[in-house]
Design an enzyme around this catalytic site. Structure first.
Site: not given
Lengths: 668, 668
Positions: A320, A412
Site C-alpha cells: 500500500e 479504514c
C-alpha cells in the site's frame, strides 16, 4: 449568539496561540449550496447516518461492549476495529460543529455520540488504557509489546482526534476525558531511555503524533506536544529489521531512517502522510526549522515525483506504498482513498505553517479527484484503491475488478471519508498571522466570517464551481480598517483569470498576484462585491516524460476536475475492439457534452477519437505481442469517433466497464 | 552399454507408450560445450554442489530429521520447506542422468541422494504420509484438512517428481518406493463423493497432478493418472470463497471456474502453470480433446496477452499473479523465476503433445531470458522476481532494490533453477510419433542420438549459438532408411536463414518449411553435414500498442537474447540526468560492442541515444509533474551518446544500478 463565540464551526488543526504559523484557521465557513454542499449533504444523511448500523454489523461496537464487560473472548475483525468507531465519532462531531446540519440529525448524532462515549468510558481500564483488541482478544499480552503491528497507539490517536473534534464542536468533555486519561497513560508509559518511563518505542502506524498535538491545543497541556515530538524522533530503527521487501521492510513504517534525514517519501502511504501531518503539527507548535524543512522536502518529493494526476498517492498494492520516483502505473494505482485524505490533512497543516498557496492548490486537486472518487455518488458504497485504468478484457480475469463496496474487512476508508467531508469547511479559509488578510483557499457557496484587521468581516460566496468558473463574493460585514482579501488562483488558471470589483475591472494597482494568491487590499464596505472568474476551458495535459505510464498519452482536465473515459460511454466499435484500441486526436480539441444523462448530472466533455491501426502480427509468431520493426506505429485511419469523458470522481457509478484517465494521443 | 538402453539421459515428461502425442522425448542429448554447457557446469559445480549446505543452514534437513525422530516441536521455516529438499534431489538426480557429469561429483551426489532418501524413508509414516511441517509443527491437525494453504499435496508432488527423476536416472528405487507409498496413500485418501475415499478436495497449490502422471509413466500404474485427472477436475469451487482480491480470491489458485471452462490464465502464475503442465500430461495420457484444447487456449492467452518480452509471466506482486490482458508493468514485473521455469515445463509438454514449433520457440526465449536471469553468472546468488526496469532514484526509496541473494525465506526458485538446468538436455530434441523424424528444438554443442526410421541415428552438433548463428550438424550414425531431420527455426529468423547440406545449398525440393520447422527428408549417411545459419542481426522490437508499459519504446534483441541497458554502462551525463532521461535513435541502428569487459564475456550491443528534451515545468506549479499542453513532447537535441546494451540474463551481476529493457524511442 454571534458566530465568533460559537463552538460550532469547529475545525481540525488549530495551532495554539504561540505557534509559529503564517496563517490561522480562524475563519468560520458554512457551505450552503452547490457542489460541496451536495456532497456533504449526502455524507451527512447517508454515509454518516448509516455508520452506526455498519459498525454494529461489522462487530466494532460488540468488541467495545465485550471490553466494557471484561470479556476475554469473541473479538471480531482486524486488530484496529476500534478506529472505525473513533473515526465515525470524529465525523459525527465535525458534523455537529457545522451549523447547517439538520437539527433532527444533530440531535440523533448527539445521542449516538453520547452513547458511544459511555461505551468507551466503560471499556477504559483504570490505567487509562483502552483498546478492545488487546483487552478482549489478547488479554495475556502486556500492553505496548507488539508495537510494530499492534496499532495500539494508532488506535489511541484516532480516539484522541475524535475527542478533540467533539470538544471543539460541542464543548462536551465526555470523550475528551476518556482521551485525556488515555493520553496521560501514554505519557507515563513512553519516553526515551533514562526518562524513567518504561517503554522507549513508537507505533508501527503513525497517527498518535498529530492526535497528541491536537489534544495539547484543545487542553493547553503542552506535555502532549513533547510526547508527540518524542514519538516523531523515535522512527529510524525503532523495530528490528525483518526483510527488505513489502511490509517487512523498515521503510514500510518509515523506520528505515530518522525522519529528519529521510530523502523521500517511502513505504505505506497512509503511515507516511499521517507521520508528516504529525511532523507539520509539531513544527507548528515548536517552531523547529529542521522539522519544517523535512516536511517541505517530503511534500515536494510526494508532489513532484510520486503523485498521480488525480492527486492520489501510493503506486504499490503489495505494501500500500509509494513506489520509486515517477513509477505511477495506472492499472495498479493503489492510490488508497485514505492516503488521499491524509495528503489533504498534511497539506492543510503545511498551508497554515507556510502560508504558501501550493499546498491548497494540490489539496484542491486531491479533494475533487483522489478523495471524492472513494465514495459513490449516492454515499452508499466505497472504493479502497483507485486505479486510473481498467482494461478491456479485465472481466476475463477473475478478481481484481474494481467494485464499489458497502464496507470492507479493513474499513479504514469509509469513516475516513466521513470525517474529512464533515470537516471540509475547516479547509476552505484562513487568516494571516498578522490578522490583516482573509485567505480563501477553496471555493464553495456559503459564508465566511473571520476577525480581520481588528473587526469581524463576513463574506457571502456564490458559485457554481467547479462547473462554472465564476466566483462571486459579497462583503456583508467589515470593520473600517483596510484589509486584504486573498483569493487562491489554481495553477491551471494563473495565466488566465478575470476580476471585477464592484462590477468593474480594478486598476492595476488595486491588486497583486503573488505565487498563487490574488491579493486585494482596500478599505472594504458592506455591499462591496468581488467576482473572480477562473479559466474552465477544458485542457489536455501531458506528464513529465519520466512518468513512463503516461508516455504518448494525454489526459483531460477542466478546472480542478480530472476526467476519464468509461467503456459504458463508448460509441459502437467494430467487434473485438474496445477502449484500449482508441487514440485521441488532440488537434480536434475538447468540447462540452450536451448529454444530460451522465451520473450525478455532471458536465461531460467530448473528444475526437479514432480506432488505432493495429500492427500486422508477425506472420511467424501470431501468438506473440511483440515484433521486430524499426518504424514507429502507423497513424490511425478511419473516421473519427466522438468520445464522452466524465469526471474521474464520478466513475464506476454505473455498470463496471473499462476506464482510462490517460488516453493515447494520435500525435504520440 | 549403448545409449539406447542406458538409464542415463533421463528426461522429464516421458509419455507412456499408448499416449496420444505428436512427438516423443526419445532422443538422448549431451551438451558438451558452448553456452549451455557453461551455464550447466556452473549449475552442477556451484549451485547444486552448494545445495546440501544451504538446506542445512535453512533448517530443511533438520525438519525432516525431527520428523524421522518423531519430534513435535522445533520446526523451522515456511510450511513447504520439504520441497526445497525434493527439488534439490530432483536436480541432483537429473544431473546424475547426464553422462557429462564429473564422476567425482556423481559419486558425491549418489551418496547425498542416498542419505536424503534414507532420511525421507525414516520420516515417512506407516500410512505413507510424509510432510515434516504437519508431522513436527502441527501434529494435532488431521492430515489434508488445510488444503487451501497447507501445501501437503504440492509437497508430495515435488517428492514424487524427485523420485521419478532418480529412478529414471539410476534405476535406484530408494526414493521411488517412498514416493509410491505416498502416492498410494493419496489414492486411498482422495476421491469424489461416493467413491468411498474420505476426502473430496484438492491442493491450493497445483503440482501433484503432473507428478502423479510422471509416476504412472515410471511405474506403469495408471491409477495415478486417474487420480491426477480427478484432481484437475476438482478445481472450480474446491475452497470456500473468502474475498475478491489478492491471494484470498478463488482465482488465485485457479479455483474460480472449472479448468476446462477457464477463459484466460489468472491468479498465482506458478500455480496456474503447474496446473496446466498437469493438464497437458493428463491430456497426453488420456487423449482427451477438451483438456488439450484448454491447455492450448490458455497457452495462447499467456503468450499473446500476458507475457513479458523476456518470456516472463506474472504482472502482480501482491498475488505473484497474472494481471489483466496486456497489463505488463516493467518496474513491477513480478515475472517470478519459478513461473518462467513452469512455463518451460508446460511448453515442453505441449510441444510433445502437439508437435507444434511455437511451444519451443517461446520456451527458447523464456530459457535465455526469464529463466536464466534468475541465477547469477557465478551460480551463487538468485533473483526471485525479475523486473524489466529499475528506475533512476530507486536508491532514495528504501527497500525494493533488486539484489541477487544467496537463498530466500521462501526458497522455491534456487532449487527450481537447479532442477531445470540439470534436466535441460531433456528439452532439446524429440522424435516424431511415427518414428521417422528427428526434431531439434534448441541448439547446443553436443550429441543427439535417437531411434529414427528403425535404426539408431547419431548427430554431432557444433555451435557458438547464441553468439553466432551457425549451427553445424554432422551425422555420425544412421540407418539406411531415409528419415527427416527437423530443425526448429525461431520466428525472428524465419524470413532469413541459410542452409547448407554437405557444404552446398540444397535443391528447393530437398527441404520444406512448415510453421517453424525446417524439414530435410533424405537418406542420410554417416559423415553428412548440415549447416543452418540463423539471423543474428540485432533488431529493434516494438510491442502491441495495447501493452501500455512499452508505448513509444523499443527493445533490442539479438537471436534469442533480449538486451537491456544498465546504468553502470552509461556514458557521463549532465548532473541530475540518468537512464530514464535518454531516448534511443532507432534510425542509427544497432552495432556490436567491442567491449571485452562485460559480465560473463557476453557480446554487448551499441545504440545511439540522446538526452531527452525536458519540458519546461509549469511556471505556476514547478512542483507538479503534469502540465497543460496540446503539443507532443519536443524532439531531443544535443549530441548522440553511445549506449551499451547487455543481455538481460546478465544484468545485476555488477553493482546495482538503474536498468531498462524498454527504451523510449526518439521517433515515438
Amino acid at each position: 449568539m454571534p458566530p465568533s463565540t460559537s463552538d460550532r464551526y469547529a475545525t481540525p488543526a488549530r495551532p495554539s496561540e504561540n505557534a509559529t504559523v503564517a496563517s490561522r484557521p480562524s475563519a468560520r465557513v458554512t457551505v450552503t449550496d452547490g457542489f460541496w454542499a451536495e456532497r456533504r449533504r449526502i455524507n451527512a444523511r447517508v454515509s454518516i447516518a448509516q455508520g452506526p448500523d455498519r459498525l454494529t454489523e461489522a462487530g466494532n461496537l460488540r468488541n467495545l461492549r465485550r471490553a466494557a464487560d471484561g470479556e476475554t473472548s469473541g473479538y471480531e475483525g482486524v486488530p484496529f476495529m476500534d478506529t472505525d468507531v473513533h473515526k465515525w465519532l470524529e465525523a459525527a462531531a465535525w458534523q455537529l460543529g457545522d451549523p447547517t446540519t439538520d437539527p433532527a440529525q444533530a440531535a440523533e448524532l448527539t445521542d449516538r455520540i453520547g452513547e458511544f462515549a459511555r461505551l468507551l468510558a466503560d471499556a477504559q481500564q483504570p490505567s487509562g488504557y483502552l483498546n478492545s483488541y488487546y483487552q478482549v482478544a489478547r488479554p495475556e499480552v502486556p500492553h505496548f509489546q507488539e508495537l510494530r503491528w499492534g496499532h495500539e497507539l494508532y488506535t489511541a490517536g484516532h480516539l484522541i482526534q475524535a475527542a478533540v473534534a467533539h470538544h471543539r464542536s460541542t464543548g462536551d468533555r465526555a470523550l475528551l476525558d476518556v482521551a485525556t486519561r488515555l493520553a496521560d497513560h501514554l505519557g507515563e508509559t513512553f519516553g526515551p531511555e533514562g526518562s524513567g518511563r518504561p517503554i522507549d518505542s513508537v507505533d508501527g502506524h503513525p497517527e498518535i503524533e498529530t492526535a497528541l498535538v491536537e489534544l495539547a491545543r484543545e487542553t493547553g497541556d503542552s506535555r502532549h506536544v513533547e510526547l508527540a515530538g518524542y514519538f516523531l524522533g523515535r522512527y529510524g530503527g525503532a523495530f528490528p529489521t525483518r526483510g527488505t521487501k513489502g511490509p517487512a521492510r523498515p521503510g514500510y513504517c518509515q523506520d528505515h531512517v530518522p525522519l529528519r534525514e529521510a530523502p523521500a517519501v517511502t513505504g505505506h502511504a497512509v503511515r507516511q502522510l499521517y507521520l508528516l501531518a504529525g511532523a507539520a503539527d509539531v513544527a507548528t507548535e515548536t517552531g523547529e526549522a529542521e522539522l519544517r524543512a523535512t516536511a517541505e522536502r517530503l511534500w515536494e518529493d510526494m508532489a513532484s515525483r510520486q503523485s498521480y494526476l488525480t492527486g492520489g498517492v501510493g503506486a504499490h498494492h503489495t505494501d500500500e506504498g509509494f513506489g520509486h520516483p515517477y513509477e505511477l502505473p495506472n492499472e495498479r494505482a493503489y492510490a488508497e482513498t485514505c492516503a488521499a485524505i491524509a495528503a489533504v490533512q498534511f497539506g492543510w497543516r503545511m498551508a497554515l505553517l507556510t502560508g504558501e498557496a501550493r499546498y491548497s492548490d494540490l489539496a484542491e486537486r486531491t479533494l475533487y479527484n483522489a478523495v471524492l472518487c472513494g465514495v459513490s455518488l449516492d454515499g452508499d458504497t466505497y472504493l479502497y484503491d483507485n486505479p486510473l485504468h481498467v482494461r478491456d478484457g479485465h472481466a476475463d480475469q477473475e478478481g481484481l475488478r474494481p467494485r464499489r463496496t458497502p464496507w470492507f474487512t479493513c474499513a479504514c476508508c469509509p469513516p475516513n471519508l466521513m470525517r474529512l467531508l464533515a470537516s471540509l469547511p475547516g479547509y476552505l479559509a484562513s487568516t494571516s498571522a498578522d490578522g490583516n488578510t482573509l485567505q480563501i483557499h477553496q471555493y464553495a457557496t456559503g459564508t465566511v466570517t473571520a476577525p480581520v484587521a481588528g473587526a469581524e468581516a463576513a463574506l457571502r460566496v456564490t458559485t457554481d464551481y467547479p462547473w462554472d468558473g465564476r466566483i462571486a463574493l459579497a462583503v456583508e460585514a467589515t470593520g473600517a480598517a483596510p484589509w486584504t482579501l486573498a483569493l487562491r488562483v489554481p495553477h491551471w488558471s494563473a495565466d488566465n483569470w478575470a476580476l471585477l470589483v464592484n462590477g468593474a475591472e480594478p486598476a492595476a494597482t488595486a491588486w497583486r498576484y503573488d505565487d498563487g494568491w490574488l491579493l486585494l487590499h482596500r478599505s472594504w464596505a458592506s455591499g462591496d462585491t468581488v467576482e473572480l472568474t477562473l479559466d474552465l476551458a477544458p485542457r489536455f495535459v501531458r506528464a513529465d516524460p519520466r512518468v513512463d505510464a503516461a508516455r504518448g498519452c494525454v489526459a483531460v482536465e477542466r478546472g480542478p476536475l480530472v476526467y476519464c473515459v468509461e467503456g459504458v460511454d463508448l460509441p459502437a466499435l467494430p467487434e473485438g475492439l474496445g477502449l484500449d484500441d482508441l487514440v485521441v486526436d488532440t488537434a480536434a480539441g475538447i468540447g462540452i457534452s450536451e448529454r444530460d444523462d451522465l451520473p450525478g448530472g455532471v458536465t461531460g466533455l467530448t473528444l475526437a477519437g479514432r480506432v488505432r491501426a493495429r500492427p500486422t502480427p508477425d506472420a511467424h509468431a501470431p501468438w506473440w505481442p511483440y515484433r521486430s520493426t524499426t518504424t514507429a506505429p502507423a497513424e490511425p485511419e478511419g473516421e473519427p469517433l466522438t468520445l464522452t469523458a466524465v469526471p474521474y470522481y464520478a466513475w464506476a457509478n454505473r455498470e463496471v466497464s473499462p476506464m482510462r484517465v490517460w488516453l493515447p494521443s494520435a500525435a504520440g
